[in-house]
Design a protein around this motif. Sequence first.
Motif, short mmCIF file in Angstrom:
data_model
loop_
_atom_site.label_atom_id
_atom_site.label_comp_id
_atom_site.label_asym_id
_atom_site.label_seq_id
_atom_site.Cartn_x
_atom_site.Cartn_y
_atom_site.Cartn_z
N GLY A 247 0.82 -1.21 0.00
CA GLY A 247 0.00 0.00 0.00
C GLY A 247 0.85 1.25 0.00
O GLY A 247 1.96 1.28 -0.53
N ALA A 248 0.32 2.30 0.62
CA ALA A 248 1.00 3.60 0.64
C ALA A 248 1.92 3.71 1.85
O ALA A 248 1.60 3.22 2.93
CB ALA A 248 -0.03 4.72 0.67
N ALA A 249 3.05 4.37 1.66
CA ALA A 249 3.96 4.61 2.80
C ALA A 249 3.50 5.79 3.62
O ALA A 249 3.72 5.84 4.83
CB ALA A 249 5.37 4.83 2.29
N CYS A 250 2.85 6.76 2.98
CA CYS A 250 2.46 8.00 3.66
C CYS A 250 1.04 7.91 4.22
O CYS A 250 0.15 7.32 3.60
CB CYS A 250 2.55 9.17 2.69
SG CYS A 250 2.23 10.78 3.44
N HIS A 251 0.83 8.53 5.38
CA HIS A 251 -0.49 8.51 6.01
C HIS A 251 -1.53 9.28 5.19
O HIS A 251 -2.73 9.12 5.38
CB HIS A 251 -0.42 9.10 7.43
CG HIS A 251 -0.23 10.59 7.45
ND1 HIS A 251 1.01 11.18 7.23
CD2 HIS A 251 -1.11 11.60 7.65
CE1 HIS A 251 0.87 12.49 7.31
NE2 HIS A 251 -0.40 12.78 7.55
N THR A 252 -1.05 10.10 4.22
CA THR A 252 -1.97 10.85 3.36
C THR A 252 -2.55 9.99 2.25
O THR A 252 -3.46 10.42 1.54
CB THR A 252 -1.25 12.05 2.72
OG1 THR A 252 -0.20 11.56 1.88
CG2 THR A 252 -0.67 12.97 3.79
N GLY A 253 -1.98 8.80 2.08
CA GLY A 253 -2.40 7.93 0.98
C GLY A 253 -1.47 7.97 -0.21
O GLY A 253 -1.62 7.18 -1.14
N ASN A 254 -0.49 8.89 -0.18
CA ASN A 254 0.52 8.93 -1.25
C ASN A 254 1.51 7.79 -1.06
O ASN A 254 1.80 7.38 0.07
CB ASN A 254 1.26 10.27 -1.22
CG ASN A 254 0.40 11.41 -1.74
OD1 ASN A 254 0.21 11.57 -2.93
ND2 ASN A 254 -0.14 12.20 -0.82
N HIS A 255 2.03 7.31 -2.18
CA HIS A 255 2.99 6.20 -2.09
C HIS A 255 4.22 6.61 -1.31
O HIS A 255 4.76 5.84 -0.51
CB HIS A 255 3.38 5.73 -3.49
CG HIS A 255 4.27 4.52 -3.49
ND1 HIS A 255 3.85 3.30 -3.01
CD2 HIS A 255 5.56 4.35 -3.90
CE1 HIS A 255 4.84 2.42 -3.12
NE2 HIS A 255 5.89 3.03 -3.65
N SER A 256 4.68 7.85 -1.52
CA SER A 256 5.83 8.38 -0.80
C SER A 256 5.43 9.60 0.00
O SER A 256 4.52 10.36 -0.38
CB SER A 256 6.93 8.77 -1.80
OG SER A 256 7.94 9.54 -1.17
N CYS A 257 6.11 9.81 1.12
CA CYS A 257 5.86 11.02 1.92
C CYS A 257 6.44 12.26 1.24
O CYS A 257 6.06 13.38 1.59
CB CYS A 257 6.49 10.87 3.30
SG CYS A 257 5.70 9.61 4.34
N PHE A 258 7.34 12.08 0.28
CA PHE A 258 8.02 13.21 -0.35
C PHE A 258 7.33 13.60 -1.65
O PHE A 258 7.85 13.36 -2.75
CB PHE A 258 9.50 12.86 -0.58
CG PHE A 258 10.26 12.65 0.69
CD1 PHE A 258 10.82 13.72 1.37
CD2 PHE A 258 10.39 11.39 1.24
CE1 PHE A 258 11.52 13.53 2.56
CE2 PHE A 258 11.08 11.18 2.43
CZ PHE A 258 11.64 12.25 3.09
#
Length: 362
Positions: A247-258
Amino acid sequence: MMEKNRAVIYLNKKTAEEEQDPAVLARYYSDNGAEEILVFDCSDTEAEHEASIGMLKEICRAAEVPVKAGGHIERTEDVKKFLYAGCSKVILNYAKQSNIDLTKEVSTRFGKEKIAASVDSSDVVSAPAALAEEYVSELISMEELKPFKEQLRPLNCNMEWPEFKLGPDGLVPVVVQDYRTDEVLMAAYMNEEAFHKTIETGKMTYFSRSRQSLWLKGETSGHYQYVKELRVDCDCDTILAKVSQTGAACHTGNHSCFFHEIAKTEYQNTNPLKVFEHVYGIIGDRKAHPKEGSYTNYLFDKGIDKILKKIGEESAELIIAAKNPNPEEIKYELSDLLYHAMVLMVERGVTWEDVIRELANR
């Protein structure tokens, strides 16, 4: 087992979401100690079977262990489709005479090592015992299949915690990358306990500075990070983790936090695979969203025969260029050939990941 692209029966039940997505389930099994994955297509119609082949490709891409598949096999072409989807072996159903009759033909064509057979019991094989011995590399007893149990995957660690140079808070920063693409996913921190948990379980565990407690990534969201590799920098004060991200690494649902861009200068990305994937993505977008005047859309509109004709023409031009001393001609003609090959890949649903995996297995 797959029915209409959903995992309808399997040997231990996960969440409803995973139940509906065989590829997610395959990734889970692969990352949690499964040695192989068996897939059986329960399609009733040819249309459903074709859709299942597409899903099987996704399963083979998601899993990092051998995938063996069977079901809905009526002819040699069906065996070929399973193998082309990425399966390590095709499973013939020895409860069906038609599958028994196919054994010699498909084994001779594709190799004994690519053919398995399912039987009701490992010690009871109906009529074709001699046939199976000569043309089948593995007998799979359906009665002896056991439920999958998630296994801890401890890592072999070459460094002890006291060897790290800690910050004043006793923590070490961790930079996390997707092991497939090298994309930076996130940054976090570890204390000694989080480090040891990560080594013991094979799942990334961090120390939350805001909560002042351990944090198993994915414990709440299900978006676990399975460790592929841990490295330390030259000063021993930062860890680089390469992971398989669910799944996504970021809590926003984006794959990356960056994903927030701060500043940028124009530059040309010359990473070969990224360039291939970028061009492939543009071609795929043209197919999904046609653009008037696009040469790519012209090829898609004309169909597979036109695409193949162009590949033949470009191959011939590359051969001619290779006979000349100027390497610039080879570069130009090879680029044309690769572009048209990518049009074919998009048309037939083959990805660069499929190609790279096939090359890696050779």
